[in-house]
Design a protein around this motif. Structure first.
Motif, short mmCIF file in Angstrom:
data_model
loop_
_atom_site.label_atom_id
_atom_site.label_comp_id
_atom_site.label_asym_id
_atom_site.label_seq_id
_atom_site.Cartn_x
_atom_site.Cartn_y
_atom_site.Cartn_z
N TYR A 90 0.84 -1.20 0.00
CA TYR A 90 0.00 0.00 0.00
C TYR A 90 0.88 1.25 0.00
O TYR A 90 0.62 2.21 -0.72
CB TYR A 90 -0.92 0.03 1.23
CG TYR A 90 -2.16 -0.81 1.11
CD1 TYR A 90 -3.04 -0.66 0.03
CD2 TYR A 90 -2.50 -1.74 2.09
CE1 TYR A 90 -4.20 -1.43 -0.07
CE2 TYR A 90 -3.66 -2.51 1.99
CZ TYR A 90 -4.50 -2.35 0.91
OH TYR A 90 -5.65 -3.10 0.80
N ASN A 106 2.14 2.02 -3.36
CA ASN A 106 1.16 2.29 -4.42
C ASN A 106 0.89 3.79 -4.51
O ASN A 106 0.52 4.42 -3.53
CB ASN A 106 -0.14 1.54 -4.15
CG ASN A 106 -1.12 1.66 -5.30
OD1 ASN A 106 -1.70 2.72 -5.53
ND2 ASN A 106 -1.32 0.58 -6.03
N ASP A 158 -1.64 -3.85 -5.80
CA ASP A 158 -1.78 -3.03 -7.01
C ASP A 158 -3.02 -3.45 -7.80
O ASP A 158 -3.75 -2.60 -8.32
CB ASP A 158 -0.53 -3.15 -7.89
CG ASP A 158 0.69 -2.49 -7.26
OD1 ASP A 158 0.52 -1.76 -6.26
OD2 ASP A 158 1.81 -2.71 -7.76
N ALA A 159 -3.25 -4.76 -7.90
CA ALA A 159 -4.43 -5.26 -8.63
C ALA A 159 -5.72 -4.86 -7.93
O ALA A 159 -6.71 -4.48 -8.58
CB ALA A 159 -4.35 -6.78 -8.77
N HIS A 191 -1.48 5.51 -5.61
CA HIS A 191 -2.87 5.96 -5.41
C HIS A 191 -3.29 5.95 -3.94
O HIS A 191 -4.36 6.45 -3.61
CB HIS A 191 -3.83 5.07 -6.23
CG HIS A 191 -3.54 5.07 -7.69
ND1 HIS A 191 -3.77 6.16 -8.50
CD2 HIS A 191 -2.99 4.12 -8.48
CE1 HIS A 191 -3.40 5.88 -9.73
NE2 HIS A 191 -2.92 4.64 -9.76
N ILE A 225 -10.17 1.70 -8.64
CA ILE A 225 -10.05 2.94 -9.42
C ILE A 225 -10.77 2.83 -10.76
O ILE A 225 -11.45 3.76 -11.19
CB ILE A 225 -8.56 3.30 -9.64
CG1 ILE A 225 -7.93 3.74 -8.32
CG2 ILE A 225 -8.40 4.39 -10.68
CD1 ILE A 225 -6.42 3.87 -8.38
N HIS A 226 -10.63 1.70 -11.41
CA HIS A 226 -11.17 1.54 -12.77
C HIS A 226 -12.48 0.75 -12.81
O HIS A 226 -12.96 0.40 -13.89
CB HIS A 226 -10.13 0.87 -13.67
CG HIS A 226 -8.86 1.67 -13.79
ND1 HIS A 226 -8.80 2.89 -14.42
CD2 HIS A 226 -7.61 1.44 -13.32
CE1 HIS A 226 -7.57 3.37 -14.35
NE2 HIS A 226 -6.82 2.51 -13.69
N ASN A 227 -13.03 0.47 -11.62
CA ASN A 227 -14.31 -0.24 -11.51
C ASN A 227 -14.30 -1.56 -12.27
O ASN A 227 -15.16 -1.87 -13.09
CB ASN A 227 -15.47 0.65 -11.99
CG ASN A 227 -16.82 0.07 -11.60
OD1 ASN A 227 -16.94 -0.66 -10.61
ND2 ASN A 227 -17.85 0.38 -12.36
N ILE A 275 -6.21 -2.22 -5.84
CA ILE A 275 -6.41 -0.77 -5.99
C ILE A 275 -6.85 -0.44 -7.42
O ILE A 275 -7.74 0.39 -7.65
CB ILE A 275 -5.12 0.00 -5.62
CG1 ILE A 275 -4.77 -0.18 -4.12
CG2 ILE A 275 -5.24 1.48 -5.99
CD1 ILE A 275 -5.79 0.38 -3.14
N ASP A 276 -6.27 -1.14 -8.37
CA ASP A 276 -6.60 -0.93 -9.78
C ASP A 276 -8.08 -1.23 -10.05
O ASP A 276 -8.75 -0.49 -10.78
CB ASP A 276 -5.70 -1.83 -10.64
CG ASP A 276 -5.66 -1.37 -12.08
OD1 ASP A 276 -5.44 -0.17 -12.31
OD2 ASP A 276 -5.84 -2.21 -12.99
N CYS A 277 -8.58 -2.31 -9.46
CA CYS A 277 -9.97 -2.67 -9.74
C CYS A 277 -10.95 -1.69 -9.06
O CYS A 277 -12.06 -1.50 -9.55
CB CYS A 277 -10.28 -4.14 -9.42
SG CYS A 277 -10.50 -4.56 -7.72
#
Length: 335
Positions: A22, A25, A303-304, A27, A310-312, A306-308
């Motif tokens: 975290y 990352n 990272d995966a 974000h 942020i990008h829904n 947080i990515d999901c």
């Protein structure tokens, strides 16, 4: 605007995986720590920056916190993860999803009701060698998969836990529930499901406490070794062994036997992925080595997750996939 995250449980998995990832990352703006032992939470807050809350409810009730990592011990996942979801937080839950199917279903119901994202930390899917193996298998470069064997073993959780003690909760039936099967085995069950795009449906297994003793000197209440034969829905056959008594280097290897050759994963230190073809040719992929307890690298899980958010996107490891693994563990243990 950065994301604020909470971590429930400040043991080794939080200290070595979740908190540093975290922190790294871009974000993530702030980490908020909770542990029943407040001193542990304070130590991580000092090490990684962030702050401490005295109760888990403070995490749930803080509207600024977007996501929570549930790093609590197995027997309370269904409580913490469900409450986090129902309070409007996205959740990354440590494996196993729960200690049994009933509690796992409670979590899945909370996920459905809340509409929040739930990801389970089956981190083996994210290593470069496993991703490359998946690509090769999906393209059927070696034909169909016929059989497989996989292992995951190390010297035991008392060598990895924060306290380095054989009083570890992993050895307690009421907290760990499934011993090495739920600690290490479930990772490889998920990996086989992922690599083969298949599910294990039939199990023959032996398990037992062969060597580990608790703080009183008695053999532990859960298994420290599992050896099993497995059959998938698509008819593939395989073997698996999981152990807390590999008193040398860690073994995290997998071999996939296909019609046109063999894929060897994490068996050679210089080449994490080796293809041996039927015609005798050999291809070595020099990818990064796998994370071990002694070699911590970024797992890619945070990272995966947080990515999901942020990008829904749909989480790359879903609750249904985690439930399928839990059912196999129950079969292995004869439950």
């Amino acid at each position: 605007m950065g994301i604020k995250v909470g971590i429930i449980g400040c043991g080794s998995i939080a200290k070595f995986r979740h908190a540093p990832e975290y922190k790294a990352n871009p974000h993530v703006e702030e980490i908020v720590f909770y542990d029943r032992n407040e001193e542990r939470a304070k130590e991580l807050a000092i090490e990684f920056g962030g702050r401490v809350v005295k109760t888990v409810e403070e995490l749930f009730n803080d509207p600024a916190i977007t996501a929570i990592s549930d790093c609590s011990s197995n027997e309370v996942h269904h409580i913490n993860t469900s409450n986090a979801l129902l309070s409007g937080k996205h959740v990354l839950c440590e494996k196993p999803l729960a200690i049994n199917e009933k509690f796992a279903e409670e979590i899945i119901e909370a996920e459905r009701k809340s509409g929040m994202k739930l990801m389970i930390d089956h981190n083996q899917r994210f290593t470069k060698a496993h991703l490359k193996a998946k690509e090769i298998l999906d393209k059927k470069e070696l034909g169909e998969v016929l059989t497989f064997k996989t292992s995951f073993g190390h010297q035991g959780p008392e060598n990895w836990g924060v306290d380095k003690s054989n009083a570890t909760w992993f050895f307690k039936k009421d907290r760990s529930y499934s011993g090495v099967a739920g600690d290490l085995g479930i990772h490889k069950i998920d990996l086989i499901h992922y690599l083969l795009d298949d599910e294990i449906e039939e199990v023959h297994a032996f398990h037992g406490a062969l060597d580990k003793v608790d703080e009183t000197g008695k053999l532990i209440e859960v298994c420290d070794n599992v050896v099993c034969a497995l059959k998938t829905k698509k008819g593939r056959l395989g073997t698996a062994s999981f152990s807390w008594t590999y008193y040398g280097s860690e073994d995290n290897s997998t071999t996939i036997y296909c019609q046109e050759g063999i894929i060897k994963i994490y068996q050679h230190p210089e080449a994490p992925l080796i293809i041996e073809k039927k015609d005798g040719s050999i291809i070595k992929y020099e990818l990064e080595p796998i994370q071990t307890n002694n070699n911590q690298t970024n797992s890619g899980v945070i990272d995966a997750f947080i990515d999901c958010i942020i990008h829904n996107l749909q989480p790359p490891v879903t609750s249904q996939q985690a439930l399928a693994c839990l059912k196999v563990i129950d079969q292995i243990l004869g439950l």
